[in-house]
Design a protein around this motif. Structure first.
Motif, short mmCIF file in Angstrom:
data_model
loop_
_atom_site.label_atom_id
_atom_site.label_comp_id
_atom_site.label_asym_id
_atom_site.label_seq_id
_atom_site.Cartn_x
_atom_site.Cartn_y
_atom_site.Cartn_z
N VAL A 1 0.73 -1.32 -0.02
CA VAL A 1 0.14 -0.25 -0.01
C VAL A 1 0.73 1.45 0.08
O VAL A 1 1.93 1.00 0.57
N LEU A 2 0.45 1.81 -1.44
CA LEU A 2 1.00 3.23 -0.86
C LEU A 2 1.04 4.99 -0.44
O LEU A 2 -0.72 4.23 -1.47
N ASN A 3 1.06 5.54 0.15
CA ASN A 3 0.35 6.47 0.87
C ASN A 3 1.00 7.53 0.57
O ASN A 3 2.30 7.59 2.01
N MET A 4 1.41 8.29 -0.20
CA MET A 4 2.36 9.16 0.12
C MET A 4 1.61 10.82 -0.56
O MET A 4 0.65 10.71 -1.07
N GLU A 5 2.35 11.35 0.98
CA GLU A 5 1.61 12.71 0.92
C GLU A 5 0.46 12.46 0.82
O GLU A 5 -0.08 13.64 0.04
#
Length: 255
Positions: A135-139
């Protein structure tokens, strides 16, 4: 696709409106998302290295992420989804801002990429039982109404042993000067009001929130801008403004 359930969502409607207003500019490298285009190589380097280490992948191989199911929550126009798809991952991009989705879909089609873009929230996907290897949770975490509830949903979206990558902005005088005064007021890279400094999160606060959400933090690094080379790089020590973390959902305990 059903509309996101705002009654139990961590979505901040005012924050979503900011990004919907800029949706058409996601792929304009000189437009309002210029800072993300500049930051992207640094983000991608960190993400791919962490994935390779966690799942034993050789990044020099063809389609090294094949077989991995990856979610980019808060995907925007797909700036991270597309390179992940090119590396072979099965990619789902989700965003609470409805206007971002057709922009992302169109660009992926033009690029010949198959990416599943959805107008939804982390909470709705978790409630539906969706699970991912990464899971990418970027900015994103600095834009939600409840960081803990949001990170808990991210935890629930991971398979046991899954990898969570989260980047955000530190909260101090330097970050106010660079991210608010510098990026929004002086350089005008972003519209004024894009960020709310009070919602920035220190690295120690984020580590604590990740643990409360059931995740195990394993790494954090700064992402530092060099105004001379006009480029970003990772730093072991300087987490004063932008930084990124890696954490894991623990494996199930067998008795």
């Amino acid at each position: 696709m059903p509309e996101p359930d705002t009654a139990r969502s961590t979505v901040d409607a005012q924050e979503v409106a900011k990004f919907e207003a800029m949706a058409a500019e996601w792929w304009d490298e000189s437009g309002k998302f210029k800072p993300l285009h500049m930051l992207n190589p640094c983000r991608l380097g960190y993400i791919t290295e962490q994935i390779a280490a966690q799942f034993g992948r050789d990044l020099s191989a063809k389609a090294p992420l094949q077989g991995l199911r990856l979610l980019d929550i808060g995907c925007g126009g797909g700036l991270l989804c597309e390179p992940m798809a090119r590396l072979g991952a099965t990619v789902i991009g989700a965003d609470a801002a409805a206007r971002n989705i057709p922009v992302a879909k169109l660009h992926a089609e033009q690029s010949g990429l198959e990416i599943d873009y959805r107008h939804t929230t982390a909470e709705d996907m978790a409630a539906a039982g969706e699970q991912f290897d990464v899971v990418l949770n970027m900015e994103v975490v600095e834009h939600v109404a409840s960081p803990l509830d949001y990170l808990t949903a991210c935890h629930d979206l991971l398979k046991p042993g899954g990898l969570h990558i989260c980047s955000t902005l530190n909260r101090n005088a330097k970050s106010f000067g660079m991210a608010i005064l510098g990026a929004e007021w002086v350089m005008r890279w972003l519209p004024k009001g894009t960020h709310d400094w009070k919602k920035f999160i220190t690295p120690d606060e984020l580590y604590d929130l990740l643990r409360q959400a059931g995740l195990t933090p394993v790494d954090r690094k700064g992402m530092v801008f060099n105004p001379i080379s006009w480029s970003w790089s990772l730093s072991e020590r300087d987490l004063s403004v932008n930084y990124v973390t890696a954490s894991l959902r623990p494996e199930r305990v067998t008795l």
